[in-house]
Motif scaffolding. Structure first.
Motif, PDB file in Angstrom:
ATOM      1  N   ASN A  12     -14.953  -7.428   3.752  1.00 50.79           N
ATOM      2  CA  ASN A  12     -14.212  -8.479   4.436  1.00 50.79           C
ATOM      3  C   ASN A  12     -14.502  -8.558   5.934  1.00 50.79           C
ATOM      4  OD1 ASN A  12     -12.977  -9.404   2.171  1.00 50.79           O
ATOM      5  ND2 ASN A  12     -10.876  -9.124   2.898  1.00 50.79           N
ATOM      6  N   SER A  43     -17.877   0.172  11.550  1.00 48.58           N
ATOM      7  CA  SER A  43     -16.692   0.143  10.684  1.00 48.58           C
ATOM      8  C   SER A  43     -16.787  -1.044   9.743  1.00 48.58           C
ATOM      9  CB  SER A  43     -15.411   0.009  11.517  1.00 48.58           C
ATOM     10  OG  SER A  43     -15.287   1.045  12.458  1.00 48.58           O
ATOM     11  N   THR A  45     -14.504  -3.065   6.542  1.00 51.08           N
ATOM     12  CA  THR A  45     -13.216  -3.208   5.849  1.00 51.08           C
ATOM     13  C   THR A  45     -13.441  -3.953   4.555  1.00 51.08           C
ATOM     14  OG1 THR A  45     -12.041  -3.273   7.967  1.00 51.08           O
ATOM     15  CG2 THR A  45     -10.854  -4.078   6.030  1.00 51.08           C
ATOM     16  N   ASP A  46     -12.883  -3.428   3.444  1.00 49.03           N
ATOM     17  CA  ASP A  46     -13.087  -4.070   2.145  1.00 49.03           C
ATOM     18  C   ASP A  46     -11.920  -4.977   1.783  1.00 49.03           C
ATOM     19  OD1 ASP A  46     -11.010  -2.446   1.276  1.00 49.03           O
ATOM     20  OD2 ASP A  46     -12.298  -1.099   0.099  1.00 49.03           O
ATOM     21  N   GLN A  49      -8.365  -3.973   2.186  1.00 47.06           N
ATOM     22  CA  GLN A  49      -8.014  -3.692   3.580  1.00 47.06           C
ATOM     23  C   GLN A  49      -8.139  -2.213   3.924  1.00 47.06           C
ATOM     24  OE1 GLN A  49      -7.534  -6.257   5.817  1.00 47.06           O
ATOM     25  NE2 GLN A  49      -8.206  -7.358   3.986  1.00 47.06           N
ATOM     26  N   CYS A  50      -9.049  -1.526   3.214  1.00 48.80           N
ATOM     27  CA  CYS A  50      -9.387  -0.148   3.549  1.00 48.80           C
ATOM     28  C   CYS A  50     -10.578  -0.156   4.507  1.00 48.80           C
ATOM     29  CB  CYS A  50      -9.741   0.642   2.292  1.00 48.80           C
ATOM     30  SG  CYS A  50      -8.368   0.834   1.138  1.00 48.80           S
ATOM     31  N   THR A  51     -10.479   0.588   5.573  1.00 47.98           N
ATOM     32  CA  THR A  51     -11.536   0.622   6.576  1.00 47.98           C
ATOM     33  C   THR A  51     -12.256   1.968   6.537  1.00 47.98           C
ATOM     34  OG1 THR A  51     -10.381  -0.935   8.016  1.00 47.98           O
ATOM     35  CG2 THR A  51     -12.055   0.467   9.039  1.00 47.98           C
ATOM     36  N   GLU A 331      -7.798   8.515  12.217  1.00 50.18           N
ATOM     37  CA  GLU A 331      -7.977   7.160  12.724  1.00 50.18           C
ATOM     38  C   GLU A 331      -8.925   7.169  13.928  1.00 50.18           C
ATOM     39  OE1 GLU A 331      -6.681   4.493  11.279  1.00 50.18           O
ATOM     40  OE2 GLU A 331      -5.567   5.661   9.792  1.00 50.18           O
ATOM     41  N   LYS A 344     -15.380 -11.297  10.480  1.00 56.30           N
ATOM     42  CA  LYS A 344     -14.600 -11.135   9.270  1.00 56.30           C
ATOM     43  C   LYS A 344     -14.779 -12.361   8.394  1.00 56.30           C
ATOM     44  CE  LYS A 344     -10.285 -12.746  11.425  1.00 56.30           C
ATOM     45  NZ  LYS A 344      -8.886 -12.391  11.704  1.00 56.30           N
TER      46      LYS A 344
END
Length: 348
Positions: A12, A43, A45-46, A49-51, A331, A344
């Motif tokens: 994403n 980075s 993000t899938d 919404q996991c990064t 993080e 995005k």
């Protein structure tokens, strides 16, 4: 009623950031020294919404004397930054399997390594794999006696790495004997960074107890002299800088005891696995080592080391010089990063 085929997880968003971390004290790059480490963080993000993030940090640029770093990464930070900024856009809305394809197609070793780790994190349970917590401390002639003693006591299974061919031969011989007085059971991994000619290497090793030496890493200015050194003094040698050549092909040699692999310089996980398999078939151990990366890549290499070379203790004792950590409580430390590109999906 027919079932629909599950669609693969897609990407994403991406973010590309740069970091610059001061080093105290300066770290050795061969005989050179650097006082700052720069690199990139990628980075992704899938759809859930996991990064996931990785480091891409070629070991190149300028040392503290404003001289080009030589003998390590072929690519520059600017080249990797430009390539990633262009290529990461192609991942938006793409299935996560595309990351591995991009990793193999990348023209730079540091990018191939970073993206292959990212692919493993997003398609496998990489972050659930066990990390290698063993420690081979790094010491050198001129380090404070208190710090040397602390590191000797911290050595896992008595293994310790000693930088040599940095000062005078007599001073370094005396330093090594002091180490062995602190702990006679130490197993020494000497690292000369091609600092000796053949005669110097013979003289140096002849003054040390051979039973205490696991190997000497890149002993000779001319690597073709390494087998002769082994035949002369019966101390095994390891290859490190030799692996950095894009033309390197594994070949068993008389006296070759280990390959010291810097993943950020060597390339993708699959390329590393192939090299390890070839070496182990000939009884040559493989040891993962740092290319002076930040805590992001060091933690990833610890996991990779345990997965691929569980019998060998990695040499990753370089983080103490870093003034800043890039990861806090799992993080990213965004205060230490400068975002240089991002995108995005526009998909609803």
């Amino acid at each position: 009623m027919t079932q629909s085929t599950p669609q693969p997880n897609r990407i994403n968003a991406f973010q590309l950031a740069k970091f610059s971390i001061d080093l105290h004290p300066a770290l050795a790059v061969g005989k050179q020294r650097i006082e700052q480490r720069q690199g990139l963080v990628v980075s992704l993000t899938d759809e859930q919404q996991c990064t996931f993030f990785v480091e891409v940090s070629p070991l190149s640029g300028l040392d503290r004397d404003n001289q080009p770093i030589h003998g390590f990464s072929a690519e520059s930070l600017a080249e990797t930054e430009q390539w990633l900024a262009q290529q990461l856009n192609s991942l938006i809305d793409a299935p996560i399997t595309r990351i591995a394809e991009l990793a193999e197609a990348a023209p730079y070793a540091s990018v191939r390594f970073g993206l292959s780790i990212l692919a493993a994190k997003m398609t496998q349970d990489f972050n659930q794999w066990r990390s290698d917590t063993r420690n081979v401390p790094l010491v050198f002639d001129g380090m404070s006696p208190a710090l040397v003693e602390q590191k000797v006591h911290a050595a896992t299974d008595h293994f310790i790495k000693v930088k040599v061919a940095q000062t005078s031969i007599d001073s370094e011989i005396a330093f090594i004997h002091k180490l062995l007085q602190l702990n006679p059971r130490l197993k020494l991994r000497l690292d000369a960074n091609r600092g000796f000619d053949l005669a110097q290497a013979c003289d140096f090793l002849s003054c040390l107890p051979k039973s205490s030496i696991e190997y000497i890493e890149e002993p000779c200015i001319r690597p073709q002299d390494n087998p002769t050194l082994y035949q002369s003094v019966a101390v095994k040698y390891a290859l490190d800088e030799s692996l950095n050549s894009p033309d390197y092909q594994f070949s068993p040699e008389a006296g070759l005891g280990a390959l010291v692999i810097k993943p950020s310089i060597f390339g993708s996980i699959s390329a590393i696995q192939t090299l390890v398999e070839q070496a182990q078939q000939h009884g040559v151990q493989c040891i993962f080592s740092s290319a002076l990366e930040s805590d992001i890549a060091i933690n990833d290499i610890k996991i990779l080391s345990h997965a691929i070379t569980p019998e060998s203790i990695p040499g990753l004792d370089t983080l103490a010089s870093f003034d800043t950590k890039l990861v806090e409580s799992g993080e990213l430390n965004m205060a230490a990063l400068n975002i240089i590109a991002s995108a995005k999906t526009t998909r609803e």
